[in-house]
Write an enzyme that holds these catalytic residues in place. Structure first.
Site, PDB file in Angstrom:
ATOM      1  N   GLU A  55       9.204   1.362  11.096  1.00  0.00           N
ATOM      2  CA  GLU A  55      10.221   2.407  10.904  1.00  0.00           C
ATOM      3  C   GLU A  55       9.503   3.732  11.078  1.00  0.00           C
ATOM      4  OE1 GLU A  55      13.453   2.205  10.341  1.00  0.00           O
ATOM      5  OE2 GLU A  55      13.516   0.023  10.220  1.00  0.00           O
TER       6      GLU A  55
ATOM      7  N   LYS B 166       0.854  -1.191   0.000  1.00  0.00           N
ATOM      8  CA  LYS B 166       0.000   0.000   0.000  1.00  0.00           C
ATOM      9  C   LYS B 166       0.883   1.231   0.000  1.00  0.00           C
ATOM     10  CE  LYS B 166      -2.143   2.740   2.924  1.00  0.00           C
ATOM     11  NZ  LYS B 166      -2.067   3.971   2.104  1.00  0.00           N
TER      12      LYS B 166
ATOM     13  N   CYS C 240      12.932  11.133   7.826  1.00  0.00           N
ATOM     14  CA  CYS C 240      13.078  10.589   9.183  1.00  0.00           C
ATOM     15  C   CYS C 240      14.494  10.782   9.691  1.00  0.00           C
ATOM     16  CB  CYS C 240      12.697   9.119   9.188  1.00  0.00           C
ATOM     17  SG  CYS C 240      13.712   8.141   8.085  1.00  0.00           S
TER      18      CYS C 240
ATOM     19  N   GLY D 139       1.985   4.064  13.617  1.00  0.00           N
ATOM     20  CA  GLY D 139       2.736   2.872  14.014  1.00  0.00           C
ATOM     21  C   GLY D 139       2.152   2.248  15.280  1.00  0.00           C
TER      22      GLY D 139
ATOM     23  N   GLY E 212       6.264   4.996   8.614  1.00  0.00           N
ATOM     24  CA  GLY E 212       5.384   6.159   8.681  1.00  0.00           C
ATOM     25  C   GLY E 212       5.472   6.800  10.040  1.00  0.00           C
ATOM     26  N   SER E 213       4.385   7.450  10.429  1.00  0.00           N
ATOM     27  CA  SER E 213       4.429   8.244  11.660  1.00  0.00           C
ATOM     28  C   SER E 213       4.292   7.361  12.900  1.00  0.00           C
ATOM     29  CB  SER E 213       3.290   9.271  11.632  1.00  0.00           C
ATOM     30  OG  SER E 213       2.059   8.585  11.535  1.00  0.00           O
TER      31      SER E 213
ATOM     32  N   GLU F 140       8.546  15.795  16.357  1.00  0.00           N
ATOM     33  CA  GLU F 140       9.064  15.670  14.992  1.00  0.00           C
ATOM     34  C   GLU F 140       8.284  16.663  14.130  1.00  0.00           C
ATOM     35  OE1 GLU F 140       7.946  12.286  12.529  1.00  0.00           O
ATOM     36  OE2 GLU F 140      10.024  12.112  11.885  1.00  0.00           O
TER      37      GLU F 140
END
Ligand code: NAD
Length: 504
Positions: free
Chosen positions: A268, A193, A304, A251, A246-247, A404
């Site tokens: 990740e 996806k 990231c 996650g 992703g974020s 972040e």
């Protein structure tokens, strides 16, 4: 004149997206679509299907059949190596086309995707080639009996099964490869996806897998946003592993959502990586330029690995700030297809508002704005462009030092001693990366060991296909890259056989 990317889209001949299920491209069952608006201009660039529950179910079942009944998981090493190496060559041949599609997706400039290895198609090809090298080295152990009669004990690495690979929008070349390279090398089947904000380059990368000779059903694609598409994928009972980049918020949700069938999960996630600059750095100016480069050039800090907290010794603080400001002034925005453009817009209006809000609150909290802090105007006013922003005199407790930002914002924090620098560096929820600038090798290694981060760069860093990459703490679970990534797409199996009657 206001920037428009429609002519670029027409030149490239962008097709609307489609789902790939068992080797057949098709629309969503209910015809639902998502219109992609370009972040540099706000123009409608193309549409992708929004895969609903039934589409996701079809894709997962196709991957399940390809795993349970197909040849791929048991195919000979030679065959899998050949397919992966052919694919690596196809990626290289189509690099220009893929860079153009990515520029239409997320506005990452060609200057970056052509010249910076971590952002290039070349690294994606190298990742596939690297993992092709593991296929004939999937080994186990032979172990002696511990007690009782004579027996043989062996371990094997089996492919983990059906993998849901969920990608963010910022670095589709590398992240597609970091997931599909090891998954396919290990013999898994996959449902990918892509992010709804960057699907077109990924769809073409998937199409090329067919040209490389990958059997139908081994890789399937579902497009669409987290809800409903991602949600249907991570809760599907026939998925064995979710590999997500992703974020942090999504996650955490994925860990909960996939618990129903105890899926294997690798994550990740984000970072708030520090870089530590000491008075004996090889070149203070270069340290400043590299640090500012990670938060501005190419992805405009939407990376990231960006070193978003610069911890600078008080003796070289002003020198660092001067060079950092100069570097920020060199960043250029505009048409991502022009080689003079060095940085991208923020991906969408929501992210633009979020970044501007964080900047405002940074000012209110007392951080000193050195440059930037505003949107770009003129012919870029329709795009999500924010000027490179440097805050000095930041306290590590400020929101601007803890969250972040995922935008072109650097927080500069002064320190006076090694211990203070390490304490501030580790005082974060994240632990993805860290940097050190010093010519004292003993200090470099002593501090590198004390920093709680997955990758520590001494006087510079880079992403490479064979190196483990991932985070401590809330930056993720597991590692991508190299042997550890490959093993994460396998299950360890122990097989025992008695060699004497006593064991029976
Ligand atoms: P995001 O979490 O918003 O989306 C990532 C993907 O998850 C997208 O495909 C999205 O559609 C999907 N998704 C959203 N909600 C979902 C749900 N409920 N269930 C399943 N899937 C869902 O992240 P983003 O904005 O695309 O990417 C930015 C983030 O990615 C940043 O935090 C960045 O640090 C992180 N990132 C990490 C790495 C790394 O290697 N550690 C690399 C690149 C980006």
């Amino acid at each position: 004149m206001t920037l428009s990317l429609s002519p670029r889209r027409d030149e490239i001949g962008l097709k609307d997206g489609a789902l790939l299920v068992d080797g057949k491209w098709r629309p969503a069952a209910d015809g639902a679509t998502w219109t992609h608006r370009h972040p540099a201009t706000g123009e409608a660039i193309g549409t992708i299907p929004v895969a609903g529950e039934s589409d996701v179910d079809d894709a997962v079942r196709a991957a399940r059949r390809a795993f349970d009944e197909g040849d791929w998981p048991h195919s000979r090493a030679r065959h899998r190596i050949q397919v992966l190496l052919r694919y690596a060559s196809l990626l290289r041949e189509h690099a220009e086309e893929l860079r153009g599609l990515q520029a239409l997706d997320n506005g990452v400039p060609l200057m970056f995707s052509t010249n910076i290895y971590a952002g290039s198609v070349e690294i994606a090809a190298d990742v596939f080639a690297h993992h092709a090298g593991w296929v004939d080295k999937i080994g186990g152990q032979t172990l002696p009996p511990y007690q009782g009669g004579d027996h043989l004990a062996m371990t094997f690495r089996d492919p983990i099964g059906v993998v849901a690979a969920i990608l963010p929008w910022n670095a589709p070349f590398l992240l597609f490869a970091q997931k599909l390279g090891p998954a396919l090398a290990a013999g898994c089947t996959v449902v990918v996806k892509p992010s709804e904000f960057a699907s077109f380059a990924v769809l073409r990368m998937v199409e090329l897998l067919g040209e490389a000779g990958l059997p139908d059903g081994v890789v399937n694609v579902v497009t669409g946003p987290g809800d409903p598409t991602g949600e249907a994928l991570v809760t599907h009972p026939l998925v064995d592993k979710v590999s997500f980049t992703g974020s942090r918020a999504v996650g955490k949700h994925i860990v909960e959502a996939s618990a129903g069938t105890l899926k294997r999960v690798s994550l990740e996630l984000g970072g708030k990586s520090p870089t530590l600059v000491f008075p004996d750095a090889p070149d203070i100016g270069l340290a400043a330029m590299t640090t500012v480069g990670t938060v501005t050039m190419g992805l405009s800090g939407q990376a990231c690995v960006a070193h978003t907290r610069a911890l600078v010794h008080r003796d070289v603080y002003d020198q660092f700030l001067g060079a950092a400001e100069m570097m920020a002034g060199a960043v250029t925005y505009g048409d991502p297809f022009e080689l003079s453009t060095t940085a991208s817009p923020l991906i969408n209006a929501r992210q633009l508002d979020r970044v501007l809000g964080l900047i405002d609150r940074g000012r209110e909290a007392g951080a000193r704005l050195v440059c930037g802090g505003e949107r770009a105007g003129g012919d870029l006013a329709d795009g999500n462009f924010v000027r490179p922003t440097i805050f000095a005199d930041v306290d590590n407790d400020m929101e601007i030092a803890r969250e972040e930002v995922f935008g072109p914002v650097l927080a500069v924090i002064p320190f006076s001693s090694d211990d203070e620098a390490v304490r501030i560096a580790n005082d974060t929820d994240y632990g993805l990366g860290a940097g050190l600038y010093t010519t004292d090798a003993r200090r470099a290694f002593r501090l590198a060991r004390r920093l709680r981060a997955g990758t520590v760069g001494i006087n510079g860093f880079q992403v490479e296909p064979h190196l483990p990459f991932g985070g401590f703490k809330q930056s993720g679970l597991g590692r991508e890259g190299g042997q550890s990534a490959f093993e994460a797409y396998t299950e360890l199996k122990t097989v025992l056989m008695p060699l004497s009657e006593e064991m029976m």
